[in-house]
Design a protein around this motif. Structure first.
Motif, PDB file in Angstrom:
ATOM      1  N   ASP A  20      36.223  67.476  67.951  1.00  5.55           N
ATOM      2  CA  ASP A  20      36.801  67.521  66.606  1.00  5.55           C
ATOM      3  C   ASP A  20      36.901  68.936  66.034  1.00  5.55           C
TER       4      ASP A  20
ATOM      5  N   TYR B  13      43.716  67.330  58.378  1.00  3.49           N
ATOM      6  CA  TYR B  13      42.689  67.595  59.386  1.00  3.49           C
ATOM      7  C   TYR B  13      41.460  68.202  58.714  1.00  3.49           C
TER       8      TYR B  13
ATOM      9  N   LYS C 188      44.318  73.358  63.463  1.00  3.29           N
ATOM     10  CA  LYS C 188      45.103  73.121  62.251  1.00  3.29           C
ATOM     11  C   LYS C 188      44.853  74.189  61.190  1.00  3.29           C
TER      12      LYS C 188
ATOM     13  N   ARG D 273      40.147  70.548  66.903  1.00  2.75           N
ATOM     14  CA  ARG D 273      41.301  70.083  66.127  1.00  2.75           C
ATOM     15  C   ARG D 273      41.339  70.770  64.761  1.00  2.75           C
TER      16      ARG D 273
ATOM     17  N   PHE E 153      49.512  66.476  70.602  1.00  5.77           N
ATOM     18  CA  PHE E 153      49.015  67.182  69.415  1.00  5.77           C
ATOM     19  C   PHE E 153      50.140  68.019  68.829  1.00  5.77           C
TER      20      PHE E 153
END
Length: 286
Positions: free
Chosen positions: A118, A280, A125, A121, A95
């Motif tokens: 998810d 993202y 970001k 993530r 990542f």
């Protein structure tokens, strides 16, 4: 009493997710509802899935959809494949966070807490795009799982305490040692609820209230644990604490969490699209 408002928005065709944030004005929790346009759709990572975090069907759908720009498609097309042992329950995801590549170990055998979801993530970001100075800030990361968001903040020189249920901190310690051995990171067991009580998950210890920031992703997953999570937030949020929580709403009943927060004096607001990472983002992380 603090004025309370709550807003929900679902611009896409999938279940929306929320990013919550507390602002430093008494006990306020402001919710940023994401309007994300272009990536993750897996509810659980499994060996063999590409590093973009998309299932092959969803990856194809999004790459041909109207929301992806040419640059976004190129970013997905050039993503490095994961290092996966197909015969093992353990696998890794590389990542990229700013200029550092984090190698996150995951293990489907351990359970749902040991894979990257998810919402983590998207939250990570979001931190990457933020202009906030994290250096020296005391961060409590609840339900850390594999540790992705906590590790990202550690690379920004925050002082991070990552937490998980008793007996579930092994993968956190491994990922911290492998990725940020020289940073101020600690791992501790944590059971949500009222300090001093005992719950089905174990004894609740006091985490204190001296935190600058509290983070977490996909913390609402059980009707039984949600009230305990609210109690933990009430105890750990000081008058200047900020909370950043990202959450995928999978059921209508998940909204009970926000109603419980609102009943305890929390206020909610939306985040603007300009604050999100250009890749993202997805309709289902709304």
């Amino acid at each position: 009493k603090i004025a309370r408002t709550i807003e929900f928005k679902n611009r896409g065709v999938y279940t929306p997710s929320l990013l919550l944030r507390a602002i430093p004005s008494g006990l306020l929790l402001s919710v940023y509802l994401f309007s994300l346009n272009s990536s993750f759709a897996l509810s659980k990572r499994v060996p063999g899935v590409p590093a973009t975090g998309l299932s092959p069907s969803k990856q194809s759908k999004l790459q041909s959809g109207p929301h992806l720009t040419k640059n976004q498609k190129a970013a997905m097309d050039t993503a490095e494949p994961e290092d996966v042992d197909e015969s093992s329950t353990q696998f890794f995801e590389n990542f990229m966070f700013k200029e550092k590549e984090l190698r996150i170990k995951q293990d489907t055998f351990v359970g749902h807490n040991a894979v990257i979801w998810d919402a983590a993530r998207v939250l990570a970001k979001f931190f990457e795009c933020s202009s906030e100075n994290w250096s020296g800030k005391k961060v409590l990361d609840l339900g850390s799982g594999c540790g992705l968001t906590g590790l990202c903040l550690a690379t920004l020189d925050a002082s991070v305490t990552m937490t998980e249920l008793p007996g579930r901190t092994g993968i956190l310690k491994e990922n911290a040692l492998a990725n940020v051995p020289d940073k101020d990171v600690s791992v501790r067991e944590c059971v949500w609820g009222v300090p001093g009580t005992t719950t089905p998950w174990g004894h609740v210890e006091d985490l204190g209230d001296g935190w600058d920031v509290i983070t977490g992703s996909d913390l609402v997953y059980s009707d039984e644990s949600t009230p305990a999570l609210v109690q933990t937030l009430l105890r750990t949020c000081g008058p200047t604490t900020e909370c950043l929580l990202s959450q995928e709403l999978r059921r209508q009943r998940d909204l009970d969490f926000f109603e419980q927060l609102r009943a305890n004096g929390f206020e909610f607001r939306r985040v603007g699209e300009a604050e999100l990472h250009p890749v993202y983002r997805a309709d289902e992380i709304a």
